[in-house]
Design a protein around this motif. Structure first.
Motif, short mmCIF file in Angstrom:
data_model
loop_
_atom_site.label_atom_id
_atom_site.label_comp_id
_atom_site.label_asym_id
_atom_site.label_seq_id
_atom_site.Cartn_x
_atom_site.Cartn_y
_atom_site.Cartn_z
N ASP A 62 0.98 -1.05 0.07
CA ASP A 62 0.03 0.13 0.10
C ASP A 62 1.00 1.40 -0.10
OD1 ASP A 62 -2.19 -1.61 -0.03
OD2 ASP A 62 -2.69 -1.43 2.20
N PHE A 63 2.07 1.34 0.98
CA PHE A 63 2.95 2.32 0.82
C PHE A 63 3.47 2.56 -0.68
CE2 PHE A 63 3.89 1.78 5.64
CZ PHE A 63 2.27 2.59 6.06
N ALA A 64 3.84 1.60 -1.08
CA ALA A 64 4.72 1.51 -2.55
C ALA A 64 3.58 2.29 -3.50
CB ALA A 64 5.19 0.20 -2.81
N GLU A 65 2.33 1.73 -3.65
CA GLU A 65 1.52 2.36 -4.42
C GLU A 65 1.19 3.90 -3.89
OE1 GLU A 65 -2.16 -0.11 -5.27
OE2 GLU A 65 -1.55 -1.29 -3.69
N ALA A 66 1.12 4.09 -2.60
CA ALA A 66 0.84 5.64 -2.59
C ALA A 66 2.03 6.62 -2.97
CB ALA A 66 0.54 5.83 -1.11
N ASN A 67 3.33 5.85 -2.75
CA ASN A 67 4.64 6.70 -3.09
C ASN A 67 4.40 6.67 -4.70
OD1 ASN A 67 5.21 6.91 -0.65
ND2 ASN A 67 6.42 5.32 -0.58
N ALA A 71 4.42 10.06 -6.86
CA ALA A 71 5.28 10.50 -7.82
C ALA A 71 4.99 10.99 -8.98
CB ALA A 71 6.34 9.34 -8.27
N PHE A 72 3.89 10.05 -9.83
CA PHE A 72 3.20 10.54 -10.87
C PHE A 72 2.54 11.75 -10.89
CE2 PHE A 72 3.40 5.88 -12.14
CZ PHE A 72 4.16 5.99 -13.32
N ASP A 73 2.01 11.96 -9.76
CA ASP A 73 1.22 13.09 -9.53
C ASP A 73 2.17 14.45 -9.64
OD1 ASP A 73 -1.10 14.86 -8.74
OD2 ASP A 73 0.12 15.45 -6.61
N PHE A 74 3.31 14.24 -9.07
CA PHE A 74 4.51 15.34 -9.03
C PHE A 74 4.88 15.27 -10.68
CE2 PHE A 74 9.22 15.77 -9.07
CZ PHE A 74 9.07 17.30 -8.77
N ALA A 75 4.99 14.40 -11.41
CA ALA A 75 5.25 14.36 -12.75
C ALA A 75 4.43 14.96 -13.39
CB ALA A 75 5.60 13.22 -13.24
N VAL A 95 8.90 17.35 -2.04
CA VAL A 95 9.72 16.75 -1.02
C VAL A 95 9.28 16.82 0.30
CG1 VAL A 95 11.89 17.23 -0.17
CG2 VAL A 95 11.94 17.20 -2.47
N ARG A 96 8.53 18.18 0.54
CA ARG A 96 8.13 18.21 1.94
C ARG A 96 6.82 17.22 2.16
NH1 ARG A 96 7.49 23.23 1.43
NH2 ARG A 96 5.45 23.10 0.35
N GLU A 97 6.05 16.87 1.11
CA GLU A 97 4.82 15.98 1.17
C GLU A 97 5.38 14.52 1.21
OE1 GLU A 97 2.89 16.61 -2.48
OE2 GLU A 97 2.08 18.52 -1.97
N GLN A 98 6.52 14.27 0.32
CA GLN A 98 7.21 12.73 0.57
C GLN A 98 7.67 12.59 1.88
OE1 GLN A 98 6.53 10.72 -1.60
NE2 GLN A 98 7.82 9.15 -1.36
N GLU A 104 5.39 9.08 8.31
CA GLU A 104 4.13 8.64 8.60
C GLU A 104 4.32 6.92 8.43
OE1 GLU A 104 0.40 7.29 10.53
OE2 GLU A 104 1.90 9.14 10.53
N GLN A 105 4.77 6.62 7.38
CA GLN A 105 5.02 5.25 6.68
C GLN A 105 5.98 4.42 7.66
OE1 GLN A 105 5.95 5.48 2.57
NE2 GLN A 105 3.75 5.74 2.12
N ALA A 106 7.05 5.16 7.93
CA ALA A 106 7.99 4.75 8.96
C ALA A 106 7.31 4.35 10.42
CB ALA A 106 9.43 5.50 9.19
#
Length: 128
Positions: A62-67, A71-75, A95-98, A104-106
């Motif tokens: 789920d985290f990988a999908e969100a990340n 990234a696509f949203d940023f692109a 960078v701030r959002e990520q 949170e994921q950690a």
């Protein structure tokens, strides 16, 4: 005539032997019952550990999908930028959002790890 005499086992000795057999049977039954209980307990712990691993896997996916989505949203935001001057601001926002997302994921993965560690502690109950 002396050969016709058969030695008799005294009643007390037979009773004592029968009691010994009965006590040994009870003791072995207790050991077998304890072994069954230990095996059942181990099975429950293994099942719980497997479920925890599956949950960590699902959470990680789920985290990988969100990340990836981020990234696509940023692109897409970079592609829609009106000028090159927008890129540094968009990059800083990403960078701030990520960073917030990864923090949170950690935290969530750390909680999963603590839950898994608690499963190895006798008497501990896994978090639901």
């Amino acid at each position: 005539m002396a050969s016709d005499l058969k030695p008799e086992i005294p009643e007390e000795l037979r009773t004592f032997a029968e009691q010994g057999v009965d006590q040994a049977r009870v003791a072995i039954d207790g050991v077998i019952d304890a072994a069954h209980k230990a095996l059942d307990d181990a099975g429950r712990q293994v099942d719980a550990a497997h479920e925890n691993v599956r949950e960590i896997g699902r959470t990680t996916l789920d985290f990988a999908e969100a990340n990836i989505a981020a990234a696509f949203d940023f692109a897409a935001r970079i592609a829609r930028a009106q000028s090159f001057d927008d890129w540094p601001r968009l990059q800083a926002d990403f960078v701030r959002e990520q960073a917030a997302r990864l923090t949170e994921q950690a935290k969530v993965l750390g909680e999963h790890g603590a839950s898994a560690a608690a499963m190895g502690t006798p008497g501990a109950k896994p978090k639901k």
